[in-house]
Design a protein around this motif. Structure first.
Motif, mmCIF file in Angstrom:
data_model
loop_
_atom_site.group_PDB
_atom_site.id
_atom_site.type_symbol
_atom_site.label_atom_id
_atom_site.label_comp_id
_atom_site.label_asym_id
_atom_site.label_seq_id
_atom_site.Cartn_x
_atom_site.Cartn_y
_atom_site.Cartn_z
ATOM 1 N N ALA A 1 33.494 43.073 33.931
ATOM 2 C CA ALA A 1 33.578 44.520 34.128
ATOM 3 C C ALA A 1 33.233 44.875 35.571
ATOM 4 O O ALA A 1 33.898 45.718 36.192
ATOM 5 C CB ALA A 1 32.645 45.245 33.167
ATOM 6 N N ASP A 2 32.207 44.221 36.124
ATOM 7 C CA ASP A 2 31.829 44.468 37.514
ATOM 8 C C ASP A 2 32.947 44.052 38.464
ATOM 9 O O ASP A 2 33.257 44.761 39.426
ATOM 10 C CB ASP A 2 30.542 43.715 37.871
ATOM 11 N N ALA A 3 33.557 42.917 38.184
ATOM 12 C CA ALA A 3 34.657 42.432 39.025
ATOM 13 C C ALA A 3 35.836 43.397 38.963
ATOM 14 O O ALA A 3 36.464 43.682 39.990
ATOM 15 C CB ALA A 3 35.082 41.042 38.593
ATOM 16 N N LEU A 4 36.127 43.908 37.787
ATOM 17 C CA LEU A 4 37.221 44.861 37.631
ATOM 18 C C LEU A 4 36.939 46.132 38.420
ATOM 19 O O LEU A 4 37.810 46.642 39.124
ATOM 20 C CB LEU A 4 37.438 45.190 36.150
ATOM 21 N N ARG A 5 35.716 46.638 38.335
ATOM 22 C CA ARG A 5 35.337 47.836 39.098
ATOM 23 C C ARG A 5 35.436 47.581 40.594
ATOM 24 O O ARG A 5 35.933 48.426 41.347
ATOM 25 C CB ARG A 5 33.931 48.291 38.744
ATOM 26 N N ARG A 6 34.945 46.425 41.035
ATOM 27 C CA ARG A 6 35.013 46.086 42.467
ATOM 28 C C ARG A 6 36.457 46.022 42.931
ATOM 29 O O ARG A 6 36.798 46.542 43.996
ATOM 30 C CB ARG A 6 34.334 44.748 42.743
ATOM 31 N N ASN A 7 37.299 45.387 42.132
ATOM 32 C CA ASN A 7 38.714 45.279 42.510
ATOM 33 C C ASN A 7 39.374 46.647 42.577
ATOM 34 O O ASN A 7 40.167 46.917 43.479
ATOM 35 C CB ASN A 7 39.465 44.361 41.555
ATOM 36 N N THR A 8 39.047 47.509 41.622
ATOM 37 C CA THR A 8 39.603 48.861 41.612
ATOM 38 C C THR A 8 39.154 49.625 42.847
ATOM 39 O O THR A 8 39.967 50.274 43.525
ATOM 40 C CB THR A 8 39.176 49.615 40.336
ATOM 41 N N LEU A 9 37.873 49.548 43.163
ATOM 42 C CA LEU A 9 37.354 50.238 44.345
ATOM 43 C C LEU A 9 37.936 49.645 45.622
ATOM 44 O O LEU A 9 38.262 50.372 46.565
ATOM 45 C CB LEU A 9 35.824 50.167 44.385
ATOM 46 N N ARG A 10 38.082 48.337 45.647
ATOM 47 C CA ARG A 10 38.651 47.673 46.822
ATOM 48 C C ARG A 10 40.081 48.128 47.051
ATOM 49 O O ARG A 10 40.482 48.438 48.171
ATOM 50 C CB ARG A 10 38.599 46.155 46.637
#
Length: 55
Positions: free
Chosen positions: A7-16
Motif C-alpha cells: 500500500a505504501d509503495a502504491l501511494r509513493r508511486n501515485t505521488l511520484r
C-alpha cells in the motif's frame, strides 16, 4: 506487513507520477515563457531570430 508495504509503495508511486506530471507541465510552461521572452527581446532590439548569419 507486506500488505502495508504494498500500500505504501502504491501511494509513493501515485505521488511520484503526480509529481512528474506537474514537473512536466512546469517545464512546458517555462519553455513557452522563454520562447515568448526571447521573441519579445529580439523584437525590442530588432534582431531576426530566424537568420543570424555570422561570417
Amino acid at each position: 506487513m507486506t500488505e502495508n508495504a504494498q500500500a505504501d509503495a502504491l501511494r509513493r508511486n501515485t505521488l511520484r507520477e503526480a509529481a512528474l506530471e506537474e514537473m512536466a507541465k512546469f517545464e512546458r510552461k517555462e519553455i513557452e515563457f522563454r520562447k515568448k521572452d526571447r521573441a519579445e527581446r529580439a523584437a525590442d532590439l530588432r534582431l531576426p531570430l530566424d537568420e543570424i548569419k555570422v561570417h
